[in-house]
Design a protein around this motif. Structure first.
Motif, PDB file in Angstrom:
ATOM      1  N   ARG A 437      22.146  -7.563 -22.964  1.00 22.26           N
ATOM      2  CA  ARG A 437      22.162  -8.843 -22.244  1.00 22.26           C
ATOM      3  C   ARG A 437      21.579  -8.689 -20.839  1.00 22.26           C
ATOM      4  N   GLU A 462      34.635  -4.423 -19.772  1.00 27.43           N
ATOM      5  CA  GLU A 462      34.257  -5.814 -20.046  1.00 27.43           C
ATOM      6  C   GLU A 462      32.731  -5.962 -20.133  1.00 27.43           C
ATOM      7  N   LYS A 465      31.398  -4.460 -23.409  1.00 24.69           N
ATOM      8  CA  LYS A 465      31.799  -5.360 -24.508  1.00 24.69           C
ATOM      9  C   LYS A 465      30.817  -6.516 -24.622  1.00 24.69           C
ATOM     10  N   ASN A 466      30.308  -6.932 -23.460  1.00 27.61           N
ATOM     11  CA  ASN A 466      29.364  -8.049 -23.406  1.00 27.61           C
ATOM     12  C   ASN A 466      27.906  -7.604 -23.470  1.00 27.61           C
ATOM     13  N   ASP A 467      27.678  -6.419 -24.026  1.00 22.26           N
ATOM     14  CA  ASP A 467      26.321  -5.913 -24.227  1.00 22.26           C
ATOM     15  C   ASP A 467      25.534  -5.693 -22.944  1.00 22.26           C
ATOM     16  N   ASN A 494      33.900   0.604 -27.747  1.00 24.04           N
ATOM     17  CA  ASN A 494      33.983  -0.530 -26.819  1.00 24.04           C
ATOM     18  C   ASN A 494      32.738  -1.393 -26.649  1.00 24.04           C
ATOM     19  N   GLY A 496      29.496  -3.854 -27.179  1.00 25.32           N
ATOM     20  CA  GLY A 496      29.122  -4.978 -28.025  1.00 25.32           C
ATOM     21  C   GLY A 496      28.103  -4.524 -29.073  1.00 25.32           C
ATOM     22  N   ARG A 500      25.567  -1.346 -28.643  1.00 23.91           N
ATOM     23  CA  ARG A 500      25.978  -0.242 -29.513  1.00 23.91           C
ATOM     24  C   ARG A 500      24.809   0.256 -30.365  1.00 23.91           C
ATOM     25  N   PRO A 632      26.255 -12.829 -28.885  1.00 22.61           N
ATOM     26  CA  PRO A 632      26.659 -11.509 -29.375  1.00 22.61           C
ATOM     27  C   PRO A 632      26.289 -11.314 -30.842  1.00 22.61           C
ATOM     28  N   GLY A 633      25.677 -10.220 -31.148  1.00 19.30           N
ATOM     29  CA  GLY A 633      25.345  -9.886 -32.541  1.00 19.30           C
ATOM     30  C   GLY A 633      24.135 -10.602 -33.086  1.00 19.30           C
TER      31      GLY A 633
END
Ligand code: NFS
Length: 661
Positions: A437, A462, A465-467, A494, A496, A500, A632-633
């Protein structure tokens, strides 16, 4: 975020509990006992002359709140902020000057203890500085490089050497607002002059010069330190090591290097593996010599030699409380004088080594680059001698975590394509496709005024998690390391989905340890390389990147924050704002600076709000660049090459075509 504990670092809390039982006071108790002065904290105390100090408090128009000389509240707040920038810049730049003088001594053959380790980096730097290197002896090139850097402390007009490393458009903004720095010493001196009694009274003008000084820090002091350290000691590549108090060994001599300048600590690293010195340690009853680090000196030797770290700023007293440290040697910056008092309760020896930084009650052994190894041997032997005085007293905590450190910008480029195709293309593509992101530089100190290291941990988690890819430096990276967050495995748990995937493909952690605080300059280099690579912004401003220092406390952090802002990066610092007393100054730092430089300086106490502001900046930048909205994803799984429609768009000049959109 759970805030009851003093530290977010589990082992630190175990030690603190032990200290409570022993009635030993640490920085945490002192922080709750000594409340900050609310007037000074908000920037409203003027100490520029001896008619005062004046405390600028009152109600009504802030420009009507004046000191004895008539200086208004906004003027005083701006002056204080600018002085903070100047002090921070002075620290990094004096460090840089010492590095340049060491390089000069090496080039002139005046010291046998240091060599040029990374010739490739020397040539790379020489070519940036327009110095011929082909066919010339290495020492001659090094001499020219050292002298060229020394000019950055002397030139009266013109601009500093490394300004040209910034993207053209970023440089144009600096020119337009008259903030291109000339030399670090001049900008620092001018800030002190302007902000002394009776000179510059216009907050905006004061702060513009503050930014000029900060740029001298970022594109001068910090960048020069980073480059010379790489030339002398090697450009870091990822290296596995350990973090936390468990790095200390019960049966070996434990010696800690603490502070900032890497020169002496490099020689200590050499000396501890000399057979005679190891024999010496054994003759004192130890099985060997174990070297560990604290704060930024730790980062320097960690990323080049894998020396483990006991952590950052708030861990320094706690290291001593383990009872296992035989000697701690300090150079300059971020060293708590209270270490001497604490050491008296144990057997630990505190050794100061710089004429700039002495402490009452410590042993002083003067460092000298001309006989660096001899000094290092003297110190290591002293630590060995002290091993026999170790008692049972101490918390003897043994937990530690694996970590990987040492992601230089050169390595980050290399890991994205190998020796022949090294580039920032894959990172730009991953951002364009929405797998990543954005990027956050998570930097700065750890502080006892919040849950120490806990803010770093929370925000880092955090963000990934949010890439968001996290680049960490200074005590921020020590916080992540002692939390076990600097391993690739952590990505699986952990990060995103997009981040990942990228981390797994390259085999990197989602939080990259870039080094010491001076290595924030590596983030400037990375951002400039991303601009050059194309497909995102054509200047640093407008990139989906943010700087965060959630637990800052040092003046150096403010200087760093300001050079990021002036370079075009929005920055969010934790805690109460040091310009809180003046709405006019707050507006300059946020609304006015973002218009001029595309970077703004925010202060926010709530960690979740810090994350929200950062993500908001990143998403707005993505939108401004017409990138795929982050979901996300959901990202393009294949690179899409230019199709006819995209080509037509380019021909019409209607915008950039983004590969991978
Ligand atoms: Ni940076 Fe390094 Fe740590 Fe803060 Fe101090 S060690 S230069 S100032 S406390 S991050």
């Amino acid at each position: 975020m759970e805030t009851r504990k003093k530290s977010g670092h589990t082992d630190a809390n175990v030690i603190l509990k032990w200290a409570e039982g022993q009635k030993i006071e640490t920085v945490f108790e002192r922080a709750s006992r000594i409340k900050p002065c609310p007037i000074g904290k908000a920037g409203a105390c003027c100490k520029s002359c001896h008619i005062g100090p004046c405390r600028l408090i009152g109600k009504g128009d802030e420009n009507d709140i004046i000191g004895v000389c008539g200086a208004s509240l906004p003027t005083v707040v701006a002056r204080n902020f600018a002085r903070t920038i100047a002090s921070g810049t002075a620290a990094h730049s004096d460090h840089a000057r010492d590095m340049a003088l060491t390089l000069l001594a090496v080039a002139k053959g005046e010291t046998k203890d240091f060599q040029i380790t990374d010739i490739k980096k020397l040539y790379r730097v020489a070519s940036i500085l327009d110095i011929d290197f082909e066919g010339r002896p290495v020492n001659e090139v090094a001499l020219d490089v050292a002298n060229k850097f020394i000019e950055d402390f002397q030139r009266q007009t013109g601009e500093m050497n490394y300004i040209k490393r910034a993207p053209k458009k970023t440089q144009e903004r600096w020119k337009k607002w008259g903030i291109t720095p000339r030399n670090v010493d001049r900008e620092i001196a001018e800030t002190l002059h302007r902000t002394t009694m009776g000179v510059d009274h216009e907050p905006d003008n004061i702060l513009l010069h503050g930014l000029r000084t900060a740029l001298a820090d970022g594109w001068g002091g910090c960048m020069i330190s980073t480059d010379i350290t790489d030339i002398l000691f090697g450009t870091p590549t990822p290296i596995k090591t350990e973090a936390s108090f468990g790095i200390f060994k019960e049966d070996e001599v434990n010696l800690v290097v603490h502070g900032h300048e890497p020169t002496l600590s490099e020689k200590i690293v050499d000396v501890v593996s000399e057979p005679e010195i190891i024999e010496y340690a054994k003759s004192k009853g130890a099985k060997g010599i174990n070297l560990g680090g604290m704060c930024c000196t730790a980062n320097e030797v960690l990323m080049r030699h894998g020396i483990p770290t006991a952590g950052g700023f708030t861990n320094q007293e706690l290291g001593l409380l383990t009872g296992l440290v035989d000697a701690i040697i300090v150079d300059v910056q971020c060293i708590m004088p209270v270490l001497v008092d604490i050491s008296k309760q144990f057997h630990t020896k505190i050794i100061t080594t710089s004429e700039k930084g002495k402490m009452k009650g410590a042993i002083h052994i003067q460092y000298d680059e001309h006989k660096a190894k001899d000094v290092a041997r003297q110190i290591v032997k002293l630590a060995c001698d002290n091993f026999q005085n170790r008692t049972k007293k101490g918390s003897h905590v043994t937990a530690k975590y694996p970590m990987i450190g040492g992601f230089s910008h050169e390595y980050i480029e290399y890991m994205q394509g190998g020796k022949w195709r090294a580039s920032f293309r894959p990172l730009n593509d991953a951002i364009i496709a929405g797998r990543i992101r954005g990027v956050v530089g998570l930097a700065g100190c750890d502080s006892p005024r919040v849950q120490s290291t806990g803010m770093h941990k929370y925000i880092a988690t955090e963000l990934i998690k949010n890439d968001v890819l996290v680049l960490s430096t200074g005590c921020g990276s020590a916080s992540c390391g002692t939390a076990g967050y600097l391993t690739p495995e952590m990505a699986l748990e952990n990060a995103g989905p997009g981040l990942r995937e990228v981390c797994e493909a390259i085999g990197i952690p989602p939080i990259l340890h870039l080094g010491a605080c001076v290595d924030n300059s590596r983030i400037l280099t990375i951002l400039s390389a991303m601009v050059d690579e194309g497909g995102l912004s054509d200047e640093i401003g407008g990139m989906p990147g943010v700087g965060i220092a959630p637990e800052w406390m040092s003046e150096k952090a403010i200087a760093i924050g300001c050079y990021f802002v002036a370079s075009g990066v929005p920055v969010i610092f934790g805690g109460e704002s040091p310009v809180k007393a003046s709405p006019e100054v707050t507006k300059i730092l946020t609304e006015i600076w973002i218009e001029r430089f595309r970077g703004a300086f925010h202060f926010e106490e709530d960690p979740q709000k810090i994350v929200d502001i950062a993500l908001n900046y990143i998403d707005n930048a993505r939108e401004g660049l017409k990138l795929k909205k982050y979901e996300p994803g959901k990202f393009a799984t294949e690179r899409k090459l230019l199709d006819m429609a995209a080509r037509r768009e380019i021909e019409k000049g209607a915008g950039r075509a983004h590969v991978g959109l």
